[in-house]
Scaffold this motif. Structure first.
Motif, PDB file in Angstrom:
ATOM      1  N   ALA A 253      -0.091 -62.700 -41.326  1.00  0.00           N
ATOM      2  CA  ALA A 253      -1.083 -63.769 -41.188  1.00  0.00           C
ATOM      3  C   ALA A 253      -1.065 -64.377 -39.796  1.00  0.00           C
ATOM      4  CB  ALA A 253      -0.819 -64.854 -42.239  1.00  0.00           C
ATOM      5  N   LEU A 254       0.117 -64.627 -39.244  1.00  0.00           N
ATOM      6  CA  LEU A 254       0.208 -65.263 -37.934  1.00  0.00           C
ATOM      7  C   LEU A 254      -0.319 -64.365 -36.828  1.00  0.00           C
ATOM      8  CD1 LEU A 254       3.708 -67.026 -38.075  1.00  0.00           C
ATOM      9  CD2 LEU A 254       1.453 -67.985 -38.553  1.00  0.00           C
ATOM     10  N   VAL A 255       0.027 -63.092 -36.871  1.00  0.00           N
ATOM     11  CA  VAL A 255      -0.371 -62.180 -35.792  1.00  0.00           C
ATOM     12  C   VAL A 255      -1.869 -61.892 -35.827  1.00  0.00           C
ATOM     13  CG1 VAL A 255      -0.104 -59.826 -34.907  1.00  0.00           C
ATOM     14  CG2 VAL A 255       1.906 -61.138 -35.596  1.00  0.00           C
ATOM     15  N   GLY A 419       0.014 -71.842 -41.327  1.00  0.00           N
ATOM     16  CA  GLY A 419       0.199 -70.447 -41.712  1.00  0.00           C
ATOM     17  C   GLY A 419      -0.760 -70.033 -42.820  1.00  0.00           C
ATOM     18  N   LEU A 420      -1.040 -70.951 -43.753  1.00  0.00           N
ATOM     19  CA  LEU A 420      -2.020 -70.658 -44.805  1.00  0.00           C
ATOM     20  C   LEU A 420      -3.424 -70.515 -44.212  1.00  0.00           C
ATOM     21  CD1 LEU A 420      -0.904 -73.035 -47.706  1.00  0.00           C
ATOM     22  CD2 LEU A 420      -0.356 -70.625 -47.364  1.00  0.00           C
ATOM     23  N   ALA A 421      -3.779 -71.390 -43.268  1.00  0.00           N
ATOM     24  CA  ALA A 421      -5.087 -71.288 -42.619  1.00  0.00           C
ATOM     25  C   ALA A 421      -5.224 -69.963 -41.879  1.00  0.00           C
ATOM     26  CB  ALA A 421      -5.287 -72.465 -41.654  1.00  0.00           C
ATOM     27  N   PHE A 422      -4.146 -69.532 -41.223  1.00  0.00           N
ATOM     28  CA  PHE A 422      -4.166 -68.255 -40.526  1.00  0.00           C
ATOM     29  C   PHE A 422      -4.357 -67.104 -41.513  1.00  0.00           C
ATOM     30  CE2 PHE A 422      -3.166 -70.569 -36.954  1.00  0.00           C
ATOM     31  CZ  PHE A 422      -2.859 -69.804 -35.842  1.00  0.00           C
ATOM     32  N   ALA A 423      -3.727 -67.204 -42.683  1.00  0.00           N
ATOM     33  CA  ALA A 423      -3.879 -66.150 -43.691  1.00  0.00           C
ATOM     34  C   ALA A 423      -5.324 -66.041 -44.158  1.00  0.00           C
ATOM     35  CB  ALA A 423      -2.949 -66.432 -44.879  1.00  0.00           C
ATOM     36  N   VAL A 424      -5.979 -67.178 -44.377  1.00  0.00           N
ATOM     37  CA  VAL A 424      -7.384 -67.162 -44.805  1.00  0.00           C
ATOM     38  C   VAL A 424      -8.263 -66.586 -43.696  1.00  0.00           C
ATOM     39  CG1 VAL A 424      -9.319 -68.561 -45.613  1.00  0.00           C
ATOM     40  CG2 VAL A 424      -6.996 -69.125 -46.344  1.00  0.00           C
ATOM     41  N   ALA A 425      -7.998 -66.977 -42.434  1.00  0.00           N
ATOM     42  CA  ALA A 425      -8.784 -66.459 -41.311  1.00  0.00           C
ATOM     43  C   ALA A 425      -8.592 -64.958 -41.145  1.00  0.00           C
ATOM     44  CB  ALA A 425      -8.396 -67.196 -40.024  1.00  0.00           C
ATOM     45  N   ALA A 426      -7.346 -64.502 -41.271  1.00  0.00           N
ATOM     46  CA  ALA A 426      -7.068 -63.074 -41.124  1.00  0.00           C
ATOM     47  C   ALA A 426      -7.659 -62.261 -42.265  1.00  0.00           C
ATOM     48  CB  ALA A 426      -5.556 -62.849 -41.063  1.00  0.00           C
ATOM     49  N   SER A 427      -7.826 -62.870 -43.436  1.00  0.00           N
ATOM     50  CA  SER A 427      -8.347 -62.158 -44.602  1.00  0.00           C
ATOM     51  C   SER A 427      -9.873 -62.094 -44.613  1.00  0.00           C
ATOM     52  CB  SER A 427      -7.872 -62.840 -45.891  1.00  0.00           C
ATOM     53  OG  SER A 427      -6.469 -62.933 -45.932  1.00  0.00           O
ATOM     54  N   ALA A 428     -10.526 -63.201 -44.237  1.00  0.00           N
ATOM     55  CA  ALA A 428     -11.979 -63.300 -44.376  1.00  0.00           C
ATOM     56  C   ALA A 428     -12.739 -63.026 -43.088  1.00  0.00           C
ATOM     57  CB  ALA A 428     -12.339 -64.695 -44.901  1.00  0.00           C
TER      58      ALA A 428
END
Length: 531
Positions: A253-255, A419-428
Motif C-alpha cells: 500500500a505504501l509503495v 496507510g489505510l488511505a494509501f491502500a484505498v488509493a493503490a487499490s482504486a
C-alpha cells in the motif's frame, strides 16, 4: 503545562493561523473565479516552488507525529513506514509525473478522459478520489486532536473535539478563500518550517548522544523494554502469519499508494510543462528523503530519551512522541527552554496539519465539482463560475464528513490511518491510471470495473478488519465483527483492482479505441495538445 506555557504555545498557534489566513486572503484576490486559477493556481509555479509544495503536501501529521511515534514504540518495524513512504516516489517519478501532466487538466478523471470520455468513467474516478481524500483527512484530524490534548493537559475530551472542529473549519476557509494558489503558498511555508524544526530537533538528539549513533540505538533498545529485539524485524509485524501478511500488505500500500493520491496528482497540473513536473518531483524527493531520514533519528531518540513506556503513557498510539521529546531536549517540563521548544514544535506540527488538510480538501472539492457535478448535472448556463461555486460548497461538506470521522478514529495512530488511505488509493486509483496510460486495449467497462473493483473491497475489508471492531484499540471497541484478519487491506484489494480492470476489458463488448489510445500516447509522451 502551566498556564503561561500553554499561553506561549497557543500564541504561536495563533500566529500560524493568522499568517496562513492572510496568505489565503491575499491569494483569493487573484482571478479566483477561474477554474484554472482555483484548481491549478494558473499553472505558474516553478519546479522548485512546486517541489516544496509537494513536499509540504506529503509530509503530513502521519510523517512528523505518527512515524516517529511508531518507531519509538516498535523500533525497526516502525521504521518501515519511513522506507515505504520514500520508495513510493520512485513510482511517481518514473511512471506518473510527466504523463499525468501531459494528459490531465485538473484531476485523475481528466487523465482517463484523454482516452475515454464516458461520463460513468469520470463519475467513478470522482467518487474514488473523494473517498481517498476523506480517509486521508481523518488522519490529519486525529493528529491535530492528539496535539491539542497534550498541550491542554489531557488525553481526550473536549480539547480533541474542539480542535478537530476548528481544523475542519480552517481547512474550509483556506480552500474557499484562495484555492490552489493559497494552498500552494501555505504548503511552501509549512515545508520550510517543518524542515527547519526537524533539523533542529535531530541536531539536538545527536548532540545529546555526542553524535554517536550506536549509543543512541543502544540506549533506545535498553529503554524500550524489548532489548535488542527493538532493533530487529518482527516486534510489530513478526510472529504469526497474520502479522507477516499485514507487513506485506502495508508495504504494498505504501509503495503503490502515493501515485494514486488525488492531492498529489493534482499538483502536477500547477506547473507549465511536463519537464517542470518531473523536476518538481526531483525537488520533492530530495526534501522528503532528508526528512524521513530525520524521522528515524527522532523516533529512536524519543525511545532513548523518554523511554517507550513514557511515550505509550502519553498516547497509546505514539502520536505525541515528538512534542514530548522536544520538551525534554529543551530542559524538561516547567523549564523555559523546554516550553519554547515544545511550543515551536507543536506550532510547526499544527502548521503541517493545516497545510495538508487544505491540499487534500481542494483535491476532493475539485473532484466533486469538476468530475461529479459537471458529469451528473444537466443544467446549462452556469459556466465556469458555477463549477467553482460548487467546489466551495463541496469543501464545506468534505470538512463536515472528515470532522465526524476524525472524532470516531481519535485513538488510532495517524501514520497507520494514512496507510489505510494509501491502500484505498493503490487499490482504486493506481490500477485504472496505469491501464489508461499503458494498455492499448483498455476499455470503458475495464476502467469502471477497475475503480470499483478496488475501491469497494478496500473499504469493505477495512470495515471488517480489527481496526474498526474486536479490540480495545478499535474504532468501536465494544463491537466485534472483524471477519478480515489483516489491518491493512492492500494485499487483497490492490490485486483485485488490477484484476477487475483486466476482466472488465476482456468481457467488454465494445471495441478498444486504439486510435484514442494512440492519440493519448502521443500526448502523454510529447505534451502535444496538453492544457
Amino acid at each position: 503545562m502551566t498556564g503561561t506555557h500553554q499561553g506561549l504555545a497557543l500564541g504561536l498557534f495563533s500566529v500560524i493561523v493568522v499568517v496562513t489566513l492572510a496568505i489565503s486572503a491575499w491569494a483569493g484576490r487573484v482571478r479566483r473565479g477561474s477554474p484554472e486559477e482555483f484548481y491549478a493556481g494558473g499553472r505558474m509555479f516553478s519546479p522548485m516552488e512546486n517541489g516544496f509544495a509537494i513536499a509540504g503536501d506529503y509530509m503530513s501529521a502521519a510523517s512528523f507525529l505518527g512515524i516517529s511515534g511508531l518507531i519509538a514504540l516498535y523500533g525497526y518495524d516502525g521504521m518501515l513506514y519511513s522506507v515505504g513512504f520514500l520508495v513510493a516516489w520512485l513510482v511517481v517519478l518514473f511512471l506518473v509525473a510527466e504523463l499525468v501532466r501531459n494528459c490531465g487538466r485538473f484531476t485523475l478523471a481528466d487523465v482517463l478522459a484523454a482516452r475515454m470520455g464516458e461520463p460513468r468513467v469520470r463519475t467513478a474516478a470522482g467518487i474514488s478520489s473523494v473517498t481517498v481524500s476523506v480517509v486521508y483527512l481523518v488522519a490529519q484530524m486525529v493528529g491535530a486532536g492528539s496535539l491539542m490534548a497534550l498541550l491542554l493537559g489531557g488525553t481526550g475530551g473536549r480539547a480533541r473535539t474542539w480542535t478537530v472542529i476548528g481544523v475542519g473549519a480552517l481547512m474550509v476557509l483556506y480552500v474557499t478563500l484562495g484555492g490552489m494558489r493559497a494552498t500552494t503558498w501555505i504548503q511552501i511555508v509549512k515545508a520550510v518550517l517543518l524542515m527547519g524544526g526537524t533539523i533542529a530537533l535531530t541536531t539536538l538528539v545527536l548532540i545529546r548522544f555526542h553524535g554517536d549513533i550506536s549509543a543512541l540505538l543502544t540506549t533506545a533498545a535498553d529503554r524500550s523494554g524489548h532489548g535488542r529485539n527493538f532493533l530487529a524485524p518482527g516486534l510489530k509485524y513478526g510472529g504469526d502469519w497474520t502479522a507477516r501478511l499485514d507487513f506485506i500488505s502495508l508495504g504494498l500500500a505504501l509503495v503503490l499508494g502515493t501515485a494514486g493520491l488525488p492531492h498529489i496528482l493534482s499538483r502536477f497540473s500547477t506547473v507549465p510543462t511536463a519537464r517542470a513536473a518531473r523536476r518538481s518531483v526531483v525537488w520533492s524527493i530530495g526534501l522528503i528523503g532528508g526528512f524521513y531520514l530525520m524521522t528515524i533519528v527522532l523516533g529512536f531518540g524519543a525511545a532513548a530519551v523518554l523511554g517507550t513506556d513514557a511515550v505509550r503513557a502519553s498516547s497509546p498510539s505514539g502520536n505525541t512522541a515528538v512534542p514530548l521529546l522536544a520538551l525534554d531536549l529543551g530542559g524538561g517540563a516547567g523549564s523555559t527552554g523546554g516550553t519554547i521548544l515544545f511550543a515551536v514544535v507543536a506550532a510547526v506540527a499544527f502548521a503541517t496539519i493545516l497545510a495538508v488538510v487544505a491540499g487534500v480538501t481542494l483535491a476532493s472539492s475539485a473532484s466533486v465539482a469538476h468530475d461529479l457535478y459537471a458529469t451528473l448535472s444537466r443544467r446549462t448556463g452556469r459556466g465556469a463560475r458555477g463549477e467553482v461555486a460548487v467546489a466551495r460548497v463541496a469543501a464545506v461538506v468534505t470538512g463536515a464528513v472528515a470532522i465526524g470521522l476524525g472524532l470516531l478514529a481519535q485513538n488510532l495512530n495517524v501514520a497507520f490511518l494514512v496507510g489505510l488511505a494509501f491502500a484505498v488509493a493503490a487499490s482504486a486509483n493506481l490500477p485504472v491510471l496505469l491501464y489508461a496510460l499503458f494498455w492499448r486495449r483498455f476499455t470503458t467497462r475495464g476502467a469502471v470495473w477497475s475503480v470499483y473493483g478496488g475501491l469497494v473491497p478496500a473499504l469493505a475489508l477495512v470495515v471488517l478488519s480489527p481496526v474498526v471492531s474486536g479490540g480495545p484499540g478499535a474504532v468501536f471497541p465494544g463491537l466485534d465483527f472483524d471477519l478480515f484478519p489483516l489491518e491493512n487491506p492492500g494485499l487483497v484489494s490492490v490485486p483485485l483492482g488490477f484484476l477487475a480492470g483486466w476482466l472488465g476489458t476482456l468481457t467488454s463488448s465494445e471495441p478498444a479505441d486504439e486510435a484514442g489510445h494512440a492519440e493519448a500516447e502521443v500526448r502523454s509522451l510529447t505534451g502535444a495538445g496538453a492544457a
